[in-house]
Design a protein around this motif. Sequence first.
Motif, PDB file in Angstrom:
ATOM      1  N   UNK A  91     -61.414 -42.770  55.794  1.00 51.52           N
ATOM      2  CA  UNK A  91     -60.595 -41.612  56.188  1.00 51.52           C
ATOM      3  C   UNK A  91     -59.285 -41.607  55.422  1.00 51.52           C
ATOM      4  N   UNK A  92     -58.660 -40.444  55.363  1.00 58.58           N
ATOM      5  CA  UNK A  92     -57.409 -40.326  54.618  1.00 58.58           C
ATOM      6  C   UNK A  92     -56.558 -39.226  55.215  1.00 58.58           C
ATOM      7  N   UNK A  93     -55.293 -39.237  54.853  1.00 61.82           N
ATOM      8  CA  UNK A  93     -54.350 -38.184  55.240  1.00 61.82           C
ATOM      9  C   UNK A  93     -53.882 -37.479  53.978  1.00 61.82           C
ATOM     10  N   UNK A  94     -53.826 -36.155  54.039  1.00 61.95           N
ATOM     11  CA  UNK A  94     -53.424 -35.372  52.876  1.00 61.95           C
ATOM     12  C   UNK A  94     -52.258 -34.469  53.258  1.00 61.95           C
ATOM     13  N   UNK A  95     -51.325 -34.308  52.346  1.00 55.32           N
ATOM     14  CA  UNK A  95     -50.194 -33.404  52.535  1.00 55.32           C
ATOM     15  C   UNK A  95     -49.921 -32.689  51.220  1.00 55.32           C
ATOM     16  N   UNK A  96     -49.537 -31.416  51.322  1.00 52.14           N
ATOM     17  CA  UNK A  96     -49.266 -30.623  50.134  1.00 52.14           C
ATOM     18  C   UNK A  96     -48.162 -29.629  50.450  1.00 52.14           C
ATOM     19  N   UNK A  97     -47.221 -29.470  49.506  1.00 53.63           N
ATOM     20  CA  UNK A  97     -46.107 -28.537  49.669  1.00 53.63           C
ATOM     21  C   UNK A  97     -45.857 -27.845  48.343  1.00 53.63           C
ATOM     22  N   UNK A  98     -45.749 -26.510  48.376  1.00 55.42           N
ATOM     23  CA  UNK A  98     -45.373 -25.776  47.170  1.00 55.42           C
ATOM     24  C   UNK A  98     -44.377 -24.689  47.535  1.00 55.42           C
ATOM     25  N   UNK A  99     -43.323 -24.587  46.734  1.00 54.88           N
ATOM     26  CA  UNK A  99     -42.262 -23.596  46.943  1.00 54.88           C
ATOM     27  C   UNK A  99     -42.104 -22.795  45.660  1.00 54.88           C
ATOM     28  N   UNK A 100     -42.054 -21.456  45.782  1.00 56.63           N
ATOM     29  CA  UNK A 100     -41.878 -20.579  44.619  1.00 56.63           C
ATOM     30  C   UNK A 100     -40.622 -19.736  44.805  1.00 56.63           C
ATOM     31  N   UNK A 101     -39.878 -19.534  43.680  1.00 57.08           N
ATOM     32  CA  UNK A 101     -38.719 -18.652  43.653  1.00 57.08           C
ATOM     33  C   UNK A 101     -38.970 -17.561  42.623  1.00 57.08           C
ATOM     34  N   UNK A 102     -38.559 -16.353  42.915  1.00 62.88           N
ATOM     35  CA  UNK A 102     -38.621 -15.267  41.945  1.00 62.88           C
ATOM     36  C   UNK A 102     -37.202 -14.916  41.547  1.00 62.88           C
ATOM     37  N   UNK A 103     -36.824 -15.235  40.330  1.00 66.61           N
ATOM     38  CA  UNK A 103     -35.476 -15.020  39.820  1.00 66.61           C
ATOM     39  C   UNK A 103     -35.523 -13.896  38.796  1.00 66.61           C
ATOM     40  N   UNK A 104     -35.496 -12.666  39.280  1.00 66.17           N
ATOM     41  CA  UNK A 104     -35.673 -11.525  38.392  1.00 66.17           C
ATOM     42  C   UNK A 104     -37.097 -11.494  37.879  1.00 66.17           C
ATOM     43  N   UNK A 105     -37.261 -11.514  36.562  1.00 67.15           N
ATOM     44  CA  UNK A 105     -38.595 -11.527  35.960  1.00 67.15           C
ATOM     45  C   UNK A 105     -39.148 -12.935  35.799  1.00 67.15           C
ATOM     46  N   UNK A 106     -38.398 -13.928  36.244  1.00 68.56           N
ATOM     47  CA  UNK A 106     -38.791 -15.323  36.063  1.00 68.56           C
ATOM     48  C   UNK A 106     -39.261 -15.911  37.382  1.00 68.56           C
ATOM     49  N   UNK A 107     -40.436 -16.534  37.387  1.00 66.31           N
ATOM     50  CA  UNK A 107     -40.957 -17.220  38.559  1.00 66.31           C
ATOM     51  C   UNK A 107     -40.902 -18.723  38.367  1.00 66.31           C
ATOM     52  N   UNK A 108     -40.349 -19.443  39.343  1.00 67.13           N
ATOM     53  CA  UNK A 108     -40.212 -20.898  39.277  1.00 67.13           C
ATOM     54  C   UNK A 108     -40.843 -21.494  40.531  1.00 67.13           C
ATOM     55  N   UNK A 109     -41.565 -22.599  40.391  1.00 63.33           N
ATOM     56  CA  UNK A 109     -42.218 -23.225  41.539  1.00 63.33           C
ATOM     57  C   UNK A 109     -42.152 -24.737  41.412  1.00 63.33           C
ATOM     58  N   UNK A 110     -42.097 -25.412  42.560  1.00 67.18           N
ATOM     59  CA  UNK A 110     -42.185 -26.872  42.622  1.00 67.18           C
ATOM     60  C   UNK A 110     -43.299 -27.240  43.598  1.00 67.18           C
ATOM     61  N   UNK A 111     -43.851 -28.441  43.436  1.00 72.35           N
ATOM     62  CA  UNK A 111     -44.883 -28.883  44.372  1.00 72.35           C
ATOM     63  C   UNK A 111     -44.798 -30.387  44.573  1.00 72.35           C
ATOM     64  N   UNK A 112     -45.246 -30.815  45.753  1.00 71.35           N
ATOM     65  CA  UNK A 112     -45.388 -32.219  46.110  1.00 71.35           C
ATOM     66  C   UNK A 112     -46.748 -32.379  46.766  1.00 71.35           C
ATOM     67  N   UNK A 113     -47.450 -33.452  46.427  1.00 72.12           N
ATOM     68  CA  UNK A 113     -48.776 -33.701  46.975  1.00 72.12           C
ATOM     69  C   UNK A 113     -48.926 -35.183  47.271  1.00 72.12           C
ATOM     70  N   UNK A 114     -49.584 -35.516  48.381  1.00 69.89           N
ATOM     71  CA  UNK A 114     -49.781 -36.915  48.749  1.00 69.89           C
ATOM     72  C   UNK A 114     -51.152 -37.094  49.398  1.00 69.89           C
ATOM     73  N   UNK A 115     -51.867 -38.110  48.966  1.00 75.32           N
ATOM     74  CA  UNK A 115     -53.141 -38.501  49.595  1.00 75.32           C
ATOM     75  C   UNK A 115     -53.053 -39.977  49.916  1.00 75.32           C
ATOM     76  N   UNK A 116     -53.169 -40.331  51.218  1.00 75.60           N
ATOM     77  CA  UNK A 116     -52.986 -41.708  51.677  1.00 75.60           C
ATOM     78  C   UNK A 116     -54.276 -42.180  52.327  1.00 75.60           C
ATOM     79  N   UNK A 117     -54.863 -43.282  51.765  1.00 76.34           N
ATOM     80  CA  UNK A 117     -56.109 -43.833  52.289  1.00 76.34           C
ATOM     81  C   UNK A 117     -55.867 -45.050  53.176  1.00 76.34           C
ATOM     82  N   UNK A 118     -54.595 -45.415  53.390  1.00 73.18           N
ATOM     83  CA  UNK A 118     -54.280 -46.602  54.167  1.00 73.18           C
ATOM     84  C   UNK A 118     -54.392 -47.866  53.337  1.00 73.18           C
ATOM     85  N   UNK A 119     -53.839 -48.948  53.831  1.00 69.45           N
ATOM     86  CA  UNK A 119     -53.915 -50.224  53.118  1.00 69.45           C
ATOM     87  C   UNK A 119     -53.174 -50.217  51.799  1.00 69.45           C
TER      88      UNK A 119
END
Length: 778
Positions: A409-437
């Motif tokens: 078994x495992x635990x998964x987490x994911x986060x993504x944030x996007x900004x629209x700055x005029x004609x420019x789109x910017x995004x960041x993301x974080x991802x984690x998969x933990x199987x223990x041990x």
Amino acid sequence: MLAVALMPLLLIGVLLGLPVRAQGPAHADEAAARVPPPTALQVLRVKGDAEVVLDGTLDEEIWSRVPTHDRFVQLQPRDRQEARWRTTVQVIIDRGALIVGIRAFDPAPEAIRAPLVRRDRVARSQDYVAVFIDPVGLRRSAQFVRVSASGIVADGLYSARDAAENLAPDFDVQAAARRLPDGYSVELRIPFAELRYPLEGGQPWRLMVTRSVPRGENALWVSAPLTSDALHLLAEMPPIAAADDLVDELRDRGFLRVRPELTWRRTQARAADGRTTSDNEALLGVSVKWRPRADWIVDGMVNPDFSQVELDQPQLSGNVRYALRQAEKRPFFLESLDVTGQGQGNEDGSARGLAAFYSRALANPRWGLRATWRGADGDATALAVRDKGGGTMLRPYAYGTIEAPVQAPSSAAFLRRRWQLGDLGVATLLSNRDYGGGRYNRVGGASVEGELGSDWQWRAQGLLSSTTADLNDDDMLEATRARSGHYLWVDLQHRSERWASRLHLEEISPRFANDNGFVNQSGIRRVSYELNRRLGVMPMGWFEADEFELQLALQETRTMADDRHGVPSGERADRSISPGIWFSGPRMLDAWMHANARSIRNETGGRLHEERTLDFGMTINPSAWFATLRLEWESGRMLDVDADRIVNGRTGRTEMLLRVPLPGGTALEAAPLLSWSRLDRPGGGRSLDEWAGRLLTVFQWSAEHSVRLILQRQRSTREEEPNLLSATRSTADTRSFIYQHRQPRGTVLAFGVTDTRAAPSGRRNTEWFAKYSVDFWR
């Protein structure tokens, strides 16, 4: 070789039959003058609930007071001209919903194609109208609802970034259609609770209507002044007039939907030694969707059951080196596809950018929670899932993908944030998969995208990973010291009236991994380029192509230094050049042909093989009952991966969709699919023979009742060659039967059985299930 090249044109000519009269302007400039300018859509605002009975007719008194929009232009097959038949659109905004009334006039109503199909099976081979709505107003994405002339609904999300739609999400909309002596009419109610819009600071809502007329030329008409030069379908989407203050009225309206589901399941498994085990299970699960206010959606699930999800299509895997990707169909993962970027990438995971989030990596969730926020200048999504295990871990390298089952078994987490700055789109993301041990996989990064005028679109992304979960020599999961890797790519697209091109650059380091995403190759640097010369209308002998393109695709992949797999830096893994043609024509014809010259290396230090193949493909809508025919064929000198040699080979795929109307308004739908591959020995005879077949049959006797039967088989045979190849034979059979009764507002009763058998192992698994779920709203 000339005869082989001419065969596709002969086949297309037979399917098209008599020539279809070409329609459209002689000169693009003349046609452009007839395209109406964009105008805001006028609507009727009412303070309470609109007095409309959703029966498909527009005969209530209120419709006589609603402004009418009837300026439609043709987008396909040939743009820059007015729609041939009149279509009217009227929109009412009451306190709880958008109500859209559409009148589709037709001089030949007896030819209207309105088969009874399942939800989300409304396609261009049918008469339908579709409403696209962008409540954010920035034309980055839109929710859409199609309604066929028989009242069946298909809905989903359209992404401007990928110029693609996803039919997986289902919205709680109400629709009805009515056949008329001069066409048909549709009424559609879209509750505000189903729309996703910012709490404050948003742009005016936008709305566009399209109409499909699948006869002869298979026309698509739109209520916006679109042309085929546009980068995406939302480029000219007009605003809704007098809707600027709508969000102020709706900002604090929330809703809560709770869906408990009770599932009984009996499983029986027979092992290779003949021993049989069985198990009975009753499972109570629940899913929740909560919108506390306009810009937030929270989804939760506990003990979810996905037994009604359709089986994955069989894929040939006997002569491939890299893992293949499957489509997501489970409801929990579909709320924010546009934010996660899950639709990005090719089916095989090759160039175009890898999916940073791939929900199919989560095989068997026990519970899950996600929240999605949408603002005027950006959006975000976050999810957490506990997976019970049973999935597959991918550890790629330059010349293949190592795949191993992961029972932990495992635990998964994911986060993504996007900004629209005029004609420019910017995004960041974080991802984690933990199987223990101490075993984990962590990924973080950012992306940026934008448009340069109306013709250029560009994107770039960078990701970093840190991984302590790896596979040992026995393909078992173990903890290791942390290894880091990176993934970089840049994508540039251009589209104009005469040219279309795309440049893609990517670098994936040897230790990059993303267990919440999809990565099937690493340790490479790749550059690919596509150039298309758009020639417009072209005589083709039996018919006239509506669009014709000369195409050229170039690609080169080189390796990065990888000590673990003994791969040096700068080794050429492949180089290819593929000139070809593509054209479209009557009856939704879409056809292509390419000559492929490819230098490819099967393993590091190995010989650089020279592939030479010719491929052909086409899709067409031959008739009302023969809704779709898709053919793909490739033959020539191909690489035999297991034998590491070039041999004569051929691969093909045939897919059909047949719809047969039955007495009493019922319908039978059959979708056969067959894929095959054969590789010869150098001296003649067969070396590898593989095929996969599937027959999906649906009997639909009302919009609420259906029976689905799936028969599926995969078979692979490898002939023995002493001192080189061992003989292998395998067969897998799957049979699935499901009855479903679906009522409005989400009540579902279903039961069925799935039986899977494998040879020569003798394993057999049988599962019976019954499921009842109901929605409670507040």
